[in-house]
Design an enzyme around this catalytic site. Structure first.
Site, PDB file in Angstrom:
ATOM      1  N   CYS B 110      45.532 107.860 -42.075  1.00 29.38           N
ATOM      2  CA  CYS B 110      46.530 108.792 -42.624  1.00 29.38           C
ATOM      3  C   CYS B 110      46.202 109.103 -44.092  1.00 29.38           C
ATOM      4  CB  CYS B 110      47.943 108.207 -42.437  1.00 29.38           C
ATOM      5  SG  CYS B 110      49.244 109.437 -42.689  1.00 29.38           S
ATOM      6  N   HIS B 209      48.116 107.048 -36.607  1.00 28.64           N
ATOM      7  CA  HIS B 209      48.374 105.644 -36.956  1.00 28.64           C
ATOM      8  C   HIS B 209      47.956 104.688 -35.833  1.00 28.64           C
ATOM      9  CE1 HIS B 209      50.388 105.978 -40.855  1.00 28.64           C
ATOM     10  NE2 HIS B 209      50.756 107.170 -40.429  1.00 28.64           N
ATOM     11  N   GLU B 211      47.189 101.679 -36.017  1.00 29.65           N
ATOM     12  CA  GLU B 211      47.640 100.294 -36.216  1.00 29.65           C
ATOM     13  C   GLU B 211      48.937 100.005 -35.457  1.00 29.65           C
ATOM     14  OE1 GLU B 211      48.057 102.676 -38.310  1.00 29.65           O
ATOM     15  OE2 GLU B 211      50.047 102.506 -39.222  1.00 29.65           O
TER      16      GLU B 211
END
Lengths: 244, 237
Positions: B110, B209, B211
């Protein structure tokens, strides 16, 4: 010259910031700034991970403040006021055992000093007011007890034994801030070398068999007196020179 | 020894337990877990603009999500919706340039992808709703926009993502000009979603994202590249 790399044991904690409420790896910046101000480079070591291999990359480590250590580690039932963080306990006990084996320079702050006692076979008083009959080691709930303008709560003197590492660092006495409700009862393999003169609560421990292993019950990172951090960073530089 | 992966972090007033608005270094724990599950050892890097010596001890670097990059870093005036944290920019750009110089494996997430872009001489759209006319990249507070991305055949990201091109976005800025990087992934609206530097061993930026799902495709690839780095340089340690 590259600065010594100092690991800081950190929280994995549900925190609120801005509009967020999430699990974060985190630590108050005061610890980071204390390391940077004394010539080290800080990295945060999160507790989720049980391996200790990260120590190979470090020149020194700080076991930081936090919640209470689980009394099961020294075979006692929990006091009603005891609030534990078992994940962090497990990780830090492993890290401290491995760091002591490796002779890695280490500083223990508050919970970190208590961890030094527990990890080497010692034990804690679980709730100091029960023992000493006053709350002067902890400020009122809901205040920032370590702020510069905090009340007189949580400030007291420490007297120090002669011919110790602590004495070389601090002299015979100093005044410290204080925010804890537990304290070291039996320091395990560490030596008690500093006490609060009013109630004989142990405030400093050190380990004569280690290159540098110092524990303090107060929060030097929240003050201008960064001598414990300076000493750690110096020991980390010395340790690296020996290793090389 | 597992490869050590540095993750850049926020500095924010945080509230937990008895503490209220205490300035803290923090990063969502998802990043740490993603690295751990992929076989790496994460350490968090609080911003520090003194120097980049910490890279000597790292095998890989994650540039994590966060606030907007200062527009003067790519020659623009700030948009009213642009929120920056200049200290973090300075520290992360220093780390990023030094990491590129030593060809350290790098994953930008990001904001991290946007930093990679700015470091490569590119520029950003400062507020995507103005440009695209929709909010699909940030549907609302705390809500990720699920989209199906398209990847350039033969690119690193295409190989990593395989059969599942689903991405989850939460951003209001985006890459306008990728600079020296190659765009290798796009949202359905054409916005760049992945950038790579084919001249370096592992430089990947993604606008979404990975993660949050601890995506082992991406974090596993970073850890694998970092393992190679670790083996290659252990004699110097």
């Amino acid at each position: 010259m590259r600065r010594p790399l100092i690991g800081l044991t950190a929280y994995a904690e549900q925190v609120q910031y801005g509009r967020n409420d999430l699990m974060a790896g985190m630590l108050p910046m005061t610890y980071v700034k204390a390391v940077h101000a004394t010539g080290g480079r800080a990295v945060l070591i999160t507790p989720d991970d049980p391996g200790t291999d990260v120590l190979e990359a470090l020149d020194g480590i700080v076991f930081c403040g936090g919640g209470d250590i689980d009394p099961a580690n020294w075979g006692a039932p929990p006091h009603p006021a005891t609030e534990v963080d078992k994940v962090r306990d497990r990780s830090e006990l492993m890290l401290m055992g491995a760091a002591l084996d490796a002779g890695l320079p280490m500083l223990g702050v508050c919970r970190g000093m208590q961890m030094m006692a527990v990890s080497t076979g010692g034990s804690l008083h679980q709730h100091l007011p029960d023992l000493v009959g006053h709350e002067r080691h902890r400020a009122a709930p809901g205040t920032d007890p370590l702020a510069a303008n905090a009340s007189d709560y949580g400030r007291h003197d420490v007297v120090i034994e002669d011919e110790t590492l602590a004495h070389r660092l601090f002299g015979r006495s100093l005044t410290v801030n204080s925010f804890h409700h537990q304290a070291v009862a039996d320091p395990g393999a560490f030596l008690p070398v500093g006490w609060c003169p009013d109630d004989r609560v142990i405030e400093i421990v050190e380990h004569p068999g280690q290159p540098f292993a110092l524990g303090v019950q107060w929060h030097p990172e929240r003050t201008n007196d960064l001598r414990p951090f300076e000493a750690l960073v110096e020991a980390a530089v010395r340790g690296r020179a020996v290793a090389a | 020894m597992r490869p050590i992966i540095g993750i850049t972090s926020y500095v924010l007033p945080a509230t937990w337990g008895v503490w209220v608005d205490l300035e803290s270094a923090l990063v969502p724990h998802d990043y740490v877990e993603a690295i751990r599950l992929a076989g790496g050892r994460a350490v968090l890097l609080p911003p520090d603009d003194l120097d980049t010596d910490v890279l000597d001890r790292l095998d890989g670097l994650v540039l994590a999500g966060g606030p907007d990059v200062q527009p003067d870093r790519y020659g623009q005036e700030p948009h009213p919706a642009t929120v920056t944290h200049p200290e973090r920019d300075a520290a992360e750009l220093a780390l990023l340039h030094a990491a590129l110089d030593r060809d350290l494996p790098l994953l930008g997430v990001c904001r991290g992808m946007q930093l990679l872009t700015v470091a490569a001489g590119g520029s950003l759209h400062q507020h995507l709703p103005d440009v695209l006319g929709h909010e699909k990249h940030r549907p609302g507070p705390g809500i990720y926009g699920s989209q199906s991305a398209r990847f350039a055949p033969g690119s690193r990201i295409a190989a990593l993502m395989g059969d599942d091109p689903t991405i989850n976005c939460f951003h209001h800025q985006g890459v306008a000009d990728p600079g020296a990087l190659t765009v290798t992934g796009w949202a359905p609206d054409g916005l760049p979603e992945a950038v790579e530097d084919p001249d370096r061993s592992f430089v990947l930026g993604v606008q979404w994202h990975p993660e949050t799902g601890r995506d082992r495709r991406l974090f596993g690839a970073l850890v694998a590249a970092a393992t190679k780095e670790s083996t290659g340089t252990c004699a110097d340690r």
